[in-house]
Enzyme design. Structure first.
Site, PDB file in Angstrom:
ATOM      1  N   HIS A  83       0.950  -1.235   0.020  1.00  0.00           N
ATOM      2  CA  HIS A  83       0.113   0.153  -0.060  1.00  0.00           C
ATOM      3  C   HIS A  83       0.973   1.236  -0.032  1.00  0.00           C
ATOM      4  O   HIS A  83       0.433   2.376   0.161  1.00  0.00           O
ATOM      5  CB  HIS A  83      -0.792  -0.119   1.377  1.00  0.00           C
ATOM      6  CG  HIS A  83      -1.619  -1.217   1.644  1.00  0.00           C
ATOM      7  ND1 HIS A  83      -1.179  -2.257   2.501  1.00  0.00           N
ATOM      8  CD2 HIS A  83      -2.773  -1.821   0.792  1.00  0.00           C
ATOM      9  CE1 HIS A  83      -2.055  -3.030   2.326  1.00  0.00           C
ATOM     10  NE2 HIS A  83      -2.991  -2.990   1.344  1.00  0.00           N
TER      11      HIS A  83
ATOM     12  N   GLY B 100      18.642  -7.274 -40.028  1.00  0.00           N
ATOM     13  CA  GLY B 100      18.262  -8.702 -39.957  1.00  0.00           C
ATOM     14  C   GLY B 100      19.314  -9.417 -40.955  1.00  0.00           C
ATOM     15  O   GLY B 100      19.906 -10.629 -40.572  1.00  0.00           O
TER      16      GLY B 100
ATOM     17  N   THR C 294      10.871 -12.625 -41.674  1.00  0.00           N
ATOM     18  CA  THR C 294      10.330 -13.205 -42.858  1.00  0.00           C
ATOM     19  C   THR C 294      11.469 -13.389 -43.563  1.00  0.00           C
ATOM     20  O   THR C 294      11.893 -14.306 -44.263  1.00  0.00           O
ATOM     21  CB  THR C 294       9.333 -12.378 -43.488  1.00  0.00           C
ATOM     22  OG1 THR C 294       8.295 -12.056 -42.521  1.00  0.00           O
ATOM     23  CG2 THR C 294       8.874 -13.177 -44.663  1.00  0.00           C
TER      24      THR C 294
ATOM     25  N   GLY D 110       7.005 -17.753 -49.595  1.00  0.00           N
ATOM     26  CA  GLY D 110       6.824 -16.480 -49.363  1.00  0.00           C
ATOM     27  C   GLY D 110       5.506 -15.883 -50.075  1.00  0.00           C
ATOM     28  O   GLY D 110       4.933 -15.297 -49.692  1.00  0.00           O
TER      29      GLY D 110
ATOM     30  N   ALA E  86      14.423  -3.166 -50.330  1.00  0.00           N
ATOM     31  CA  ALA E  86      15.714  -3.629 -49.867  1.00  0.00           C
ATOM     32  C   ALA E  86      16.190  -5.045 -50.284  1.00  0.00           C
ATOM     33  O   ALA E  86      17.384  -5.587 -50.329  1.00  0.00           O
ATOM     34  CB  ALA E  86      15.629  -3.327 -48.605  1.00  0.00           C
ATOM     35  N   GLY E  87      15.195  -5.834 -49.976  1.00  0.00           N
ATOM     36  CA  GLY E  87      15.277  -7.354 -50.014  1.00  0.00           C
ATOM     37  C   GLY E  87      15.662  -7.716 -51.503  1.00  0.00           C
ATOM     38  O   GLY E  87      16.861  -8.408 -51.967  1.00  0.00           O
TER      39      GLY E  87
END
Lengths: 567, 567
Positions: A217, A400, A440, A479, A548-549
């Site tokens: 409390h 990544g 992914t 994918g 970007a991939g």
């Protein structure tokens, strides 16, 4: 802070309504609180707990088989009145008297004490056992100065099991007193809760600091310090509890690591890992530990560690089954854990290295070198890839890719050292990429390398076109993207086609030919830096074409191609 | 925010260590995750779930009898890799194949899908059922666009019960698909969590606002609005879920009201109270509802409502027992709640009014009038009492006295109307005072009036000295304070003595005589305002001597005395 309420004055009453509605097969309302739906056996002692609301599962959530027979539920953080307590007790008396178990707070002591007197006047034998497990305010010589914390759950459970075993009121009371005398709790707080309807938190602790021994409390703590690491936290909690151990040396103990509301399970488990190690080191064998939320204070950020030093009788009561809305104990399906389990846990996920031909091992070396070369290229390009990805996506593509290919390169090198062939090397590299990169694209790169490796096998590496097709098909299959979706597939498919054509037409270096095709499809030139620069400009112009991939893919395959062509 | 960690890179691994250490009799580690200690029956389908860590009890906490056979545990908020998933699945296969049940997120779809392919290549029949219960992102026509939320727990449980019933992989998969097709969840968020080691929260929602349909990882919501009342929140959740009902009209449904971390049990119960009412109104019968934390996001502040529209087979699976560290279902001790319970709940706590003599009834009238007069005096003095109390205490004495005496006066008036005698009137007034005032002084005033009433009884009111002594002794006995402790006892004891002496010496108005003594002891004069003023000055000089309680006592007894003397 708490956010959900109607009229704050109605909060405590409405939460009991909702609690009973959600647990209607287990508990029912009576004036002053809740009682079990399933009545206790005639002639057995009834255990009644209670206190202010806001500490769920304390106290209503602890009503059930093997736990309390009833709970008097007061207003938020306010003791129930003597009349409420008496009303609940009269509803659950089975003819053998009532034992009141509650945390030692002034209001509760007054009201439960008064209820006890009234019940006795009613002709119902009664006893009170205030729980005093909080060692932070303990005068070693005078445990009666202590407050009650999460250890109360254990005292209630042990007393209830004794009551169900048919002991008399005096006997059950002495079990509860012994349980309380052997229970120790220390709590820490990082921040307080805001009561329903209040605008300010009940108390605050400076950011990055914690109060040791602070009450639920907001009762002031005894020390304040910076928030420590999880392992240091475990050491502090264990030291404080053992300082007040009722019995020196080796022992068997029940343990509760309790979250007060906003310190969540994952953090508690990380702390418990070290708590268990330290207690074992101190010669304390933990019996059916509990890690979770047993005595909360709304969303107060804090935790507490409770130990109950068991004797044979108490251990039997601790292991007894219990079934209340907020606390259940079922018989353990196994006596104890498989000791080998701990080891198994940390076994390497990698598969054994199968035999391979020398030609395949040589190809594996070249592949590992190519992946390592790509790692360097990705390292250099990581920030740029992140910036490009940030335009259309969440900007983590560079990191990544970096994590994934770094892991893949290291794994490929290890595999080669262990004599792996091309197929196994690529499969291991792919799995490592997927594991470490996450997300992914990590999964896609992983499945591609894995599929290529499976196609190559560990014998004579032949039919590279089949392996390339397998890799690309795996990505397409997993994918689900198609050419034109502005994904890496826009670069993959031209690569696969160009590679197959180059092989069919006897091209001496199908890798470089296909790489150029992918590179072109990714709208990027042969030289990394200007390519990335132009690609970004292009991306900024056209909202993520190519993504970007696709650039990563072009980057990797051109680098790989360069190395393989050179070797 | 999360606070307890060691190396953030080690967090996910260490939490699994701690989780397994705390639940060693139920779960053990295998590469990639955790599995049951108790193996599944040979020839039965194994259920494997999993996902990123940070959602406890999802996913490792859902491994156990009647629940999943294993869980692949990824990094914080990151899908486990295909290799992890495959490793867990191979560890739990009982020879009848593996069903993967997981929330539909890109990384999980990729990795579980890839694991499925690898297992099939290993010769282990496998199926995947992604859970798609989140209606906030639902295209009604295409449920496959939905995310998985807390409804996944129900899909896992229903599939696991079907597996334990001995169904084939195809049959269990179709049960899981049907369960998923009949499950709907809507979530709301008030604030995001801060991942271990991160310096910023994953996402934020403006203070006082909430995002409807926000995902547990901060995926954007579909609407934002001010935080509503608990009842309005219930209406929003129910409306959103019913908008997407798979079956129109009356139905039987399992329901989960899930807290995401920092929205605690009491708030959930207040919301559930209205959720249950609204669903009943919509003709939906709730089967074994669950209110608690089933799918969290560290200490994210939010909640979600899930409904599973049951058919007969699914209801059987929902009711089947389950025993995992994070979710247990035990057979209900009662088929359903005692319908009378709801009524009983709201019964008045007051006792029946026993018969009384006319003299006692007349005395009760005077007592009620005296209490009412005191109420007015306390109303006027409340702020002053608060200010005085704030110097030595927490400043709530004025409000507490006000609440208590207001309730006592109203109860006394009701009692008198119902023909109560002096004893019953004072007892009821005392109980009401204690109930409504709360805290220590409320309990003390309550026990004093109750004791006085018991001493007076409902016959001829005689021996007021005995009643006064009983009241004072009750306070002394319960409060444990002594003269000189600077409490109301400093005024009580002189009052008792003076009253007894006055009665013994035949004083015509012992009330006023004793009141003067108490008043003097409380260092206050007969006139309220200057007394309070001087008292405050005095208090400020001498740190709480006399305390506000003593002044209240003097104030009340002098007022009571005035009325009784006048009547």
């Amino acid at each position: 802070m708490t956010r959900l309420r109607n009229d704050p004055a109605e909060f405590a009453d409405q939460l009991v309504d909702g609690f009973v509605a959600a647990n209607a097969t287990r508990v029912r309302r009576v004036p002053g609180g809740v009682v079990r739906v399933a009545e206790g056996a005639p002639g057995t002692v009834a255990i009644v707990t209670g206190g202010g609301s806001g500490h769920y599962p304390a106290f209503g959530g602890l009503v059930g088989t093997g736990m309390a027979h009833g709970a008097a539920m007061g207003n938020v953080f306010a003791s129930p009145s003597a009349r409420q307590v008496r009303s609940v007790a009269r509803a659950v008396d089975n003819g053998a008297g009532v034992l009141f178990v509650f945390g030692r707070y002034a209001g509760d002591v007054l009201n439960f004490g008064q209820a006890e007197q009234r019940l006795i006047a009613d002709g119902i034998p009664s006893r009170t056992v205030p729980v005093t497990d909080d060692v932070s305010v303990a005068d070693r010589e005078d445990p009666a100065t202590r407050r009650g914390l999460a250890g109360g759950l254990a005292v209630i459970k042990l007393a209830a099991a004794a009551a169900e075993a048919g002991l008399t009121l005096e006997q059950v009371a002495s079990v509860a007193e012994r349980a309380n005398a052997r229970t120790r709790t220390i709590g820490v707080a990082f921040s307080g809760c805001t009561l329903p309807g209040a605008s300010e938190p009940l108390f605050t602790v400076p950011e990055g600091r914690m109060a040791i021994g602070m009450g639920v409390h907001g009762e002031p703590g005894t020390e304040e310090q910076d928030v420590p690491s999880a392992d240091e936290m475990a050491a502090i909690l264990v030291r404080k509890v053992l300082e007040h151990a009722p019995i020196a040396g080796p022992a068997r103990a029940a343990v509760l690591l309790n979250g007060l509301g906003a310190v969540k399970y994952e953090e508690l488990f990380v702390v418990y890992r070290e708590v268990a190690r330290l207690l074992a080191e101190a010669g304390i064998e933990l019996v059916e530990p509990e890690v979770g939320e047993f005595y909360t204070s709304f969303d107060m950020a804090g935790l507490s560690l409770s130990l109950v030093w068991l004797d044979e009788e108490l251990e039997g009561y601790w292991r007894a089954p219990a079934d209340s809305p907020g606390y259940r104990k079922t018989p353990s399906p196994a006596a104890s854990a498989d000791p080998a389990a701990g080891e198994a846990a940390h076994l390497d996920l990698e598969e054994a290295i199968p035999a391979a031909t020398d030609a395949s091992k040589a190809a594996a070396k070249r592949a590992a070198a190519a992946i390592e070369a790509s790692r360097i290229a990705i390292d250099e390009a990581a920030d740029e890839l992140g910036r490009i990805d940030a335009i259309a996506g969440d900007g983590d593509h560079g990191i990544g890719m970096q994590r994934g290919i770094t892991a893949a390169a290291a794994a490929a090198a290890r595999a080669v050292d262990e004599g792996a062939g091309l197929g196994t090397t690529l499969r291991i590299a792919g799995d490592e990429w997927a594991d470490k990169a996450g997300g992914t694209s990590g999964a896609l790169w992983g499945v591609a390398l894995y599929a290529a490796g499976s196609a190559f096998g560990d014998d004579e590496p032949r039919d590279a076109a089949k392996a390339v097709a397998a890799a690309v098909d795996a990505i397409l299959g997993l994918g689900g993207a198609e050419v034109g979706d502005k994904t890496m597939v826009d670069a993959l498919v031209p690569y696969r086609t160009a590679f197959a054509d180059a092989v069919a037409s006897g091209d001496a270096d199908p890798w470089t030919t296909a790489a150029r095709a992918a590179d072109a499809a990714a709208k990027a030139t042969a030289d990394l830096k200007p390519r990335m620069g132009r690609a970004r400009t292009h991306v900024e112009r056209s909202l993520g074409t190519p993504d970007a991939g696709a650039i990563s893919f072009a980057l990797v395959v051109t680098t790989v191609a360069g190395v393989l062509a050179a070797s």
